[in-house]
Write an enzyme that holds these catalytic residues in place. Structure first.
Site, short mmCIF file in Angstrom:
data_model
loop_
_atom_site.label_atom_id
_atom_site.label_comp_id
_atom_site.label_asym_id
_atom_site.label_seq_id
_atom_site.Cartn_x
_atom_site.Cartn_y
_atom_site.Cartn_z
N LYS A 1 0.84 -1.22 0.00
CA LYS A 1 0.00 0.00 0.00
C LYS A 1 0.87 1.27 0.00
O LYS A 1 0.41 2.36 -0.38
CB LYS A 1 -0.85 -0.02 1.28
CG LYS A 1 -2.30 0.23 1.00
CD LYS A 1 -3.13 0.27 2.26
CE LYS A 1 -4.43 0.96 1.95
NZ LYS A 1 -5.20 0.32 0.87
N ASP B 1 12.03 41.68 19.25
CA ASP B 1 13.50 41.78 19.19
C ASP B 1 14.04 40.47 18.60
O ASP B 1 13.27 39.66 18.09
CB ASP B 1 14.11 42.17 20.55
CG ASP B 1 13.80 41.15 21.62
OD1 ASP B 1 13.17 40.12 21.29
OD2 ASP B 1 14.17 41.37 22.78
C1 1VU Z 1 3.02 2.02 19.97
C2 1VU Z 1 4.32 1.51 19.83
C3 1VU Z 1 4.83 1.11 18.50
O1 1VU Z 1 5.82 0.49 18.39
S1 1VU Z 1 3.96 1.55 17.14
C4 1VU Z 1 4.64 0.58 15.88
C5 1VU Z 1 4.23 -0.85 15.90
N1 1VU Z 1 2.88 -1.02 15.46
C6 1VU Z 1 2.54 -1.09 14.19
O2 1VU Z 1 3.39 -1.09 13.31
C7 1VU Z 1 1.09 -1.17 13.87
C8 1VU Z 1 0.78 -0.55 12.52
N2 1VU Z 1 -0.62 -0.52 12.25
C9 1VU Z 1 -1.35 -1.58 11.98
O3 1VU Z 1 -0.88 -2.71 11.97
C10 1VU Z 1 -2.80 -1.37 11.63
O4 1VU Z 1 -3.04 -0.06 11.31
C11 1VU Z 1 -3.81 -1.79 12.72
C12 1VU Z 1 -3.70 -0.87 13.90
C13 1VU Z 1 -3.55 -3.23 13.14
C14 1VU Z 1 -5.18 -1.68 12.09
O5 1VU Z 1 -5.14 -2.42 10.87
P1 1VU Z 1 -6.45 -2.74 10.00
O6 1VU Z 1 -7.38 -3.48 10.86
O7 1VU Z 1 -6.01 -3.39 8.75
O8 1VU Z 1 -6.98 -1.28 9.73
P2 1VU Z 1 -8.03 -0.82 8.66
O9 1VU Z 1 -8.89 -1.92 8.23
O10 1VU Z 1 -8.65 0.40 9.19
O11 1VU Z 1 -7.04 -0.40 7.46
C15 1VU Z 1 -7.51 0.27 6.33
C16 1VU Z 1 -6.54 0.02 5.21
O12 1VU Z 1 -5.30 0.58 5.56
C17 1VU Z 1 -4.30 -0.40 5.56
N3 1VU Z 1 -3.42 -0.16 6.70
C18 1VU Z 1 -3.70 -0.13 7.98
N4 1VU Z 1 -2.64 0.16 8.70
C19 1VU Z 1 -1.64 0.32 7.84
C20 1VU Z 1 -0.28 0.63 7.98
N5 1VU Z 1 0.28 0.81 9.17
N6 1VU Z 1 0.44 0.72 6.89
C21 1VU Z 1 -0.08 0.53 5.66
N7 1VU Z 1 -1.37 0.24 5.46
C22 1VU Z 1 -2.13 0.12 6.55
C23 1VU Z 1 -5.03 -1.71 5.76
O13 1VU Z 1 -4.28 -2.78 5.23
C24 1VU Z 1 -6.29 -1.44 4.99
O14 1VU Z 1 -5.99 -1.57 3.62
P3 1VU Z 1 -7.01 -2.34 2.66
O15 1VU Z 1 -8.25 -1.53 2.69
O16 1VU Z 1 -7.20 -3.67 3.25
O17 1VU Z 1 -6.32 -2.35 1.34
#
Ligand code: 1VU
Ligand SMILES: O=CC(=O)O
Length: 610
Positions: free
Chosen positions: A320, A584
């Site tokens: 993506k 300033d």
């Molecule tokens: C807090 C401490 C940290 O270390 S933060 C870093 C570690 N955590 C991460 O990397 C998590 C990154 N985010 C994710 O995995 C997802 O956003 C989570 C939170 C799981 C939600 O995913 P999901 O259920 O797919 O969300 P959704 O259906 O609303 O997504 C809509 C479309 O967007 C995409 N999407 C989602 N997140 C990402 C991302 N991080 N990078 C790229 N694309 C992303 C989804 O795949 C979905 O795409 P599509 O509609 O299926 O084509």
């Protein structure tokens, strides 16, 4: 236009660097060559000339004329390689080909035509150089009353015969250079093609083969044009003692009175010299011509208003990336990836990186596992042990300075051992590390200093670009209960921000995990921007726009800053009133910051769009 200018600068720099390497590698034997060409009866041969010069004039004698030689070679090669690029483009246009796909003959023609331009530089500088190199013989044989400096040589020539006398020998220089460079570039391309393994590119043959092809290019040049060079050197050196006959007459004179052998006098040192000298020229040229990336890399840090984590094993999310309008994406091997998926994430990233980075307009980095995890070395080896490797590396959980030193040292060793033997590392790796614990926060200053020091051991492989606040792990480490205002994190945010800024680094704010709450995200992002953070980590594409809008000054603020700076220029006072406020220097500096951020972001947008 900007691209053409960059191309010009980089070819110019690469040609200059090549010229410098060529002089230092080949000057002693060039001195021997000129002495033998112009005084063939004084020495019994190459070795005698080398030994006698070393004995009577020392090493300095062999390096005599180095300054004009440097001027000569650096300017010659800078002009030659810039002209070569233009001539290749011209031939490519005429033949309807890509300039990188020209045949050996076409490359040779481009080289020959380029030498018309480089001769204009070569002729005067070489004239002075030749006279300096043969100065002691001119003096001892009574052709000159006293030895002269390069400046003295130029001055006496202009005084005696005018500026045009500096172009004494231009015709013979052209007569020598045009066929010479035909054979030179033919020899180079022919040898490179010969040494390229099946299915590989000639740009990938490595240092040793490139050096050999460069040396062979020089061999072809000299064997083809040696008699012309002898006559050119004669005319240039002997005209110090009065007007010298033209090319044709000098040629016949030498052949008749001294024999054909005299026309090849000095060939041996020339052939010996050509391998180190032209080997160094081409290796340096080939490996510095990618300075375009360098120019881009060192100019400024990329804008990172939003830094989006994408779990590395999640192919759907990774693919993506090219469709996202985000400043920076980070392919994650760490917290976004479960323990049983670590290997998969690492190998998927290595496999997909090139394709994703090529298709995306944003920066694509990677986050490895923490130094304390036992997984980091493997991550680094797999992700950075081949080309292309990521331009940005995020390192989590730096708890003390030994860890960042270890990361930077390990990364450098991998790049030096796995990449350098095959090619110059193509891009600098920008390291951003995370502070996520009480110990990490307390030792942050030492960690920043250690990281900078380790990267500085060998410049151009890596550099520390910024620091990220890992707030969620920080809360876990300190036993903090999160509130929506995040007041409990204020001290850590300010300390991280202040330390990063003290070292001129980017400071990247915490994640807002409630990714559906856009209002809360906007509030926290604006707060972070006002505090001085340069960007914010995000976890979902929905967060991109809100965060990127928050980390750019709004139009009112920009207008205010521009008007204030204008009023300041006009007022020329230390303190004055503007829109009812006392202004300033500190406020002026803040206004400059606002304008700079705005300009920087807009420039980056333009570059990304190109
Ligand atoms: C807090 C401490 C940290 O270390 S933060 C870093 C570690 N955590 C991460 O990397 C998590 C990154 N985010 C994710 O995995 C997802 O956003 C989570 C939170 C799981 C939600 O995913 P999901 O259920 O797919 O969300 P959704 O259906 O609303 O997504 C809509 C479309 O967007 C995409 N999407 C989602 N997140 C990402 C991302 N991080 N990078 C790229 N694309 C992303 C989804 O795949 C979905 O795409 P599509 O509609 O299926 O084509
Ligand atoms: O890695 C980020 C964090 O918030 O923890």
């Amino acid at each position: 236009m900007a691209e053409i200018f960059k191309e010009f600068i980089t070819t110019f720099l690469a040609g200059s660097a090549g010229g410098t390497a060529c002089v230092y590698a080949g000057q002693p034997l060039d001195t021997v060559k000129v002495k033998l060409q112009t005084f063939p009866n004084v020495y019994s041969g190459t070795f005698d000339c080398f030994k006698t010069t070393l004995k009577t004039e020392g090493l300095r004698g062999l390096y005599k004329g180095s300054v004009p030689a440097l001027v000569c070679n650096v300017s010659e090669n800078a002009v030659l390689f810039v002209a070569l690029g233009c001539m290749k483009n011209m031939i490519a246009y005429i033949t309807n080909k890509q300039s990188s796909n020209l045949s050996n003959i076409e490359n040779a023609c481009a080289g020959s035509l380029s030498s018309i331009f480089s001769s204009l530089v070569v002729c005067p500088t070489e004239l002075v150089k030749c006279r300096m190199q043969a100065m002691s013989e001119l003096y001892t044989t009574g052709k000159l009353e006293k030895p002269m400096s390069p400046y003295g040589v130029v001055r006496s020539m202009i005084k005696a015969e005018g500026v045009l006398s500096l172009f004494n020998g231009l015709t013979s220089t052209w007569v020598r250079e045009m066929p010479g460079y035909f054979f030179f570039f033919y020899g180079y391309e022919f040898t490179r093609n010969l040494l390229t393994a099946k299915g590989k590119e000639k740009d990938d043959i490595g240092v040793v083969k490139t050096a050999f092809a460069g040396g062979t290019a020089g061999l072809c040049l000299w064997v083809a044009i040696f008699p012309i060079d002898v006559i050119k050197s004669r005319i240039q050196v002997m005209s110090v003692a009065g007007k010298q006959e033209g090319f044709r007459k000098t040629l016949f004179h030498v052949a008749r009175h001294e024999g054909i052998r005299a026309l090849y006098s000095g060939l041996l040192p020339t052939v010996i010299r050509t391998y180190p000298a032209n080997g160094a020229l081409f290796v340096t040229y080939e490996y510095t011509k990618d300075t375009k990336q360098f120019v881009n890399q060192f100019s400024r840090r990329p804008v990172r208003r939003a830094l989006l984590y994408v779990p590395g094993h999640d192919v759907r999310k990774v693919t993506k990336i090219p469709s996202l309008q985000v400043d920076c994406t980070v392919l994650d091997c760490e917290d976004g990836v479960a323990l049983d998926k670590k290997d998969e994430a690492r190998s998927k990233i290595a496999e997909m990186y090139d394709d994703i980075a090529q298709k995306s307009s944003c920066e694509v980095g990677v986050r490895i596992n923490a130094p304390s995890s036992g997984l980091a070395k493997n991550d680094l080896e797999v992700l950075f042990g081949k080309v292309p490797y990521p331009s940005c590396l995020v390192v989590p959980k730096i708890d003390d300075h030994h860890e960042i030193t270890w990361i930077c040292d390990t990364l450098r060793d991998i790049v030096l051992n796995a990449i350098l033997p095959k090619q110059v590392p193509p891009n600098v790796i920008r390291i951003i590390f995370q502070i996520e614990s009480a110990r990490g926060l307390l030792g942050m200053k030492e960690s920043v200093e250690a990281g900078i020091a380790s990267c500085a051991k060998i410049r151009c492989t890596s550099q520390i670009d910024g620091v990220i606040f890992g707030s969620d792990d920080f809360c876990a480490d300190l036993g903090i209960s999160r509130t929506s205002e995040a007041i409990e994190l204020m001290y850590a945010r300010q300390k991280i921000l202040t330390t990063a800024k003290a070292y001129g680094l980017q400071a990247i704010d915490m994640v807002y995990i409630d990714y559906k709450d856009t209002d809360g995200l906007r509030r926290q992002s604006i707060e972070g921007f006002k505090m001085g953070f340069t960007g914010k980590q995000i976890i979902h594409p929905h967060q991109i726009q809100t965060v990127q809008d928050a980390f750019i000054p709004d139009s009112q603020k920009i207008e205010w800053a521009l008007e204030l700076l204008k009023a300041y220029d006009e007022s020329r006072k230390g303190a004055f009133t503007f829109q009812g406020q006392m202004i300033d220097l500190p406020t002026i500096l803040q206004a400059r910051n606002i304008v700079n951020i705005y300009k920087h972001i807009n420039e980056q947008k333009k570059t990304n769009a190109e």
